[in-house]
Design an enzyme around this catalytic site. Structure first.
Site, mmCIF file in Angstrom:
data_model
loop_
_atom_site.group_PDB
_atom_site.id
_atom_site.type_symbol
_atom_site.label_atom_id
_atom_site.label_comp_id
_atom_site.label_asym_id
_atom_site.label_seq_id
_atom_site.Cartn_x
_atom_site.Cartn_y
_atom_site.Cartn_z
ATOM 1 C CG ASN A 10 27.570 -5.022 77.151
ATOM 2 O OD1 ASN A 10 28.547 -5.680 76.788
ATOM 3 N ND2 ASN A 10 26.437 -5.588 77.547
ATOM 4 C CE LYS A 12 24.383 -6.115 74.540
ATOM 5 N NZ LYS A 12 22.952 -6.246 74.328
ATOM 6 C CG HIS A 100 23.670 -8.133 79.957
ATOM 7 N ND1 HIS A 100 22.865 -8.730 79.017
ATOM 8 C CD2 HIS A 100 23.783 -6.831 79.595
ATOM 9 C CE1 HIS A 100 22.515 -7.809 78.121
ATOM 10 N NE2 HIS A 100 23.065 -6.657 78.444
ATOM 11 C CD GLU A 102 22.557 -9.667 75.477
ATOM 12 O OE1 GLU A 102 23.800 -9.626 75.543
ATOM 13 O OE2 GLU A 102 21.881 -8.770 74.926
ATOM 14 C CD GLU A 172 21.168 -3.313 80.031
ATOM 15 O OE1 GLU A 172 21.601 -2.519 79.197
ATOM 16 O OE2 GLU A 172 21.528 -4.490 80.088
ATOM 17 N N GLY A 178 18.351 -4.240 72.202
ATOM 18 C CA GLY A 178 18.615 -4.611 70.811
ATOM 19 C C GLY A 178 17.385 -4.588 69.919
ATOM 20 C CB SER A 217 16.784 0.642 72.121
ATOM 21 O OG SER A 217 16.632 -0.697 71.697
HETATM 22 P P1 13P Z 1 21.313 -2.132 73.067
HETATM 23 O O1 13P Z 1 21.786 -0.735 73.405
HETATM 24 O O2 13P Z 1 21.920 -2.688 71.836
HETATM 25 O O3 13P Z 1 19.816 -2.217 73.103
HETATM 26 O O4 13P Z 1 21.837 -3.094 74.263
HETATM 27 C C1 13P Z 1 21.598 -2.746 75.568
HETATM 28 C C2 13P Z 1 22.377 -3.628 76.449
HETATM 29 O O5 13P Z 1 22.067 -4.800 76.590
HETATM 30 C C3 13P Z 1 23.539 -3.070 77.146
HETATM 31 O O6 13P Z 1 24.001 -3.925 78.130
#
Ligand code: 13P
Length: 255
Positions: A10, A12, A100, A102, A172, A178, A217
């Site tokens: 992903n 982003k 997601h 976010e 997740e 992150g 992560s």
């Molecule tokens: P990270 O791997 O940067 O922690 O992000 C995970 C994520 O949100 C994947 O959709």
């Protein structure tokens, strides 16, 4: 029951369309050094990169699948700034991430909206990757399983039995995204086992073949241990998917 692992990148809001082409090509070189026919790989670039990625995947016959990070639930209409599932399907998109954390936290997406999107993605012939996960407050209050269960019941409510055949769920935990702080393999395993049970309770008989990804992560250093868990069938990778070398090492950990 054998389930083909799915490792998804992903991206982003990172990489313009020229950078995206380079990352696709570099990743294909990295992966070409290994046989990875027992794992599926999907890349989820920003919308504006999709056409370029599709062209390079098609022209160079790259083995990864194209994915999107989001979509609207309607097929067309006056929804300024939105992209429909039909438009994504036309670009050979195979997987669409919906719900997601976010999108839920920053853009106010509810389980109901996520459910409508997931059903629209499946109806358009693509597979939804439905994301669920608890916050740190939820976990510390001992509510993690309850929160994830409620999200699953709400977010999968509009899928038909046939849609469950292609459904992917990504667990997740929000506190792991992150932050560099991944869930322990045992905690991730426990929650993924719960996810499988809850999905089976929603549609009896669908739990066993459901693919469940862990995200939060994931790095080359922890991927092997996470992916070795019996109920973890792949990874949804954020930051580390922007670096083709790191991402390829995570794919190898899934083999
Ligand atoms: P990270 O791997 O940067 O922690 O992000 C995970 C994520 O949100 C994947 O959709």
């Amino acid at each position: 029951m054998s389930r083909t692992p799915l490792v998804s990148g992903n991206w982003k809001m990172h990489l313009n369309h020229l950078e995206a082409i380079q990352v696709c090509q570099k990743l294909s070189y990295e992966l070409a050094r290994h046989r990875y026919d027992r794992v599926e790989v999907s890349l989820h670039p920003p919308f504006v990169d999709l056409r370029s990625c599709q062209t390079v995947i098609d022209a160079d016959r790259l083995e990864f699948k194209l994915g999107a990070q989001n979509c609207h639930d309607q097929s067309h209409g006056a929804f300024t700034g939105e992209v429909s599932p039909a438009m994504l399907a036309k670009l050979d998109v195979s997987y669409v991430i919906v719900g997601h954390s976010e999108r839920r936290a920053l853009f106010g997406e509810t389980d109901e909206f996520v459910a409508a999107k997931a059903a629209a993605v499946a109806k358009a012939g693509m597979a939804p990757i439905v994301c669920v996960g608890e916050t740190l407050d939820d976990r510390e209050a001992g509510r993690a399983a309850e929160v994830v269960t409620t999200q699953l019941q709400g977010s999968l409510a509009k899928l038909t039995r046939a849609h469950f055949e292609t459904l992917v769920v990504a667990y997740e935990p929000v506190w792991a995204i992150g932050t560099g702080r991944n869930a322990s393999p045992q905690d991730a395993q426990d929650m993924c086992a719960t996810v499988r049970q809850v999905v089976d309770d929603i549609r009896r008989g669908t739990g066993q073949h459901l693919r469940i990804q862990y995200g939060g992560s994931v790095k080359p250093a922890n991927a092997q241990e996470l992916l070795a868990q019996p109920d973890i069938d792949g990874a949804l990778v954020g930051g580390a998917s922007l670096d083709p070398t790191q991402f390829a090492r995570i794919v190898q950990a899934a083999l």
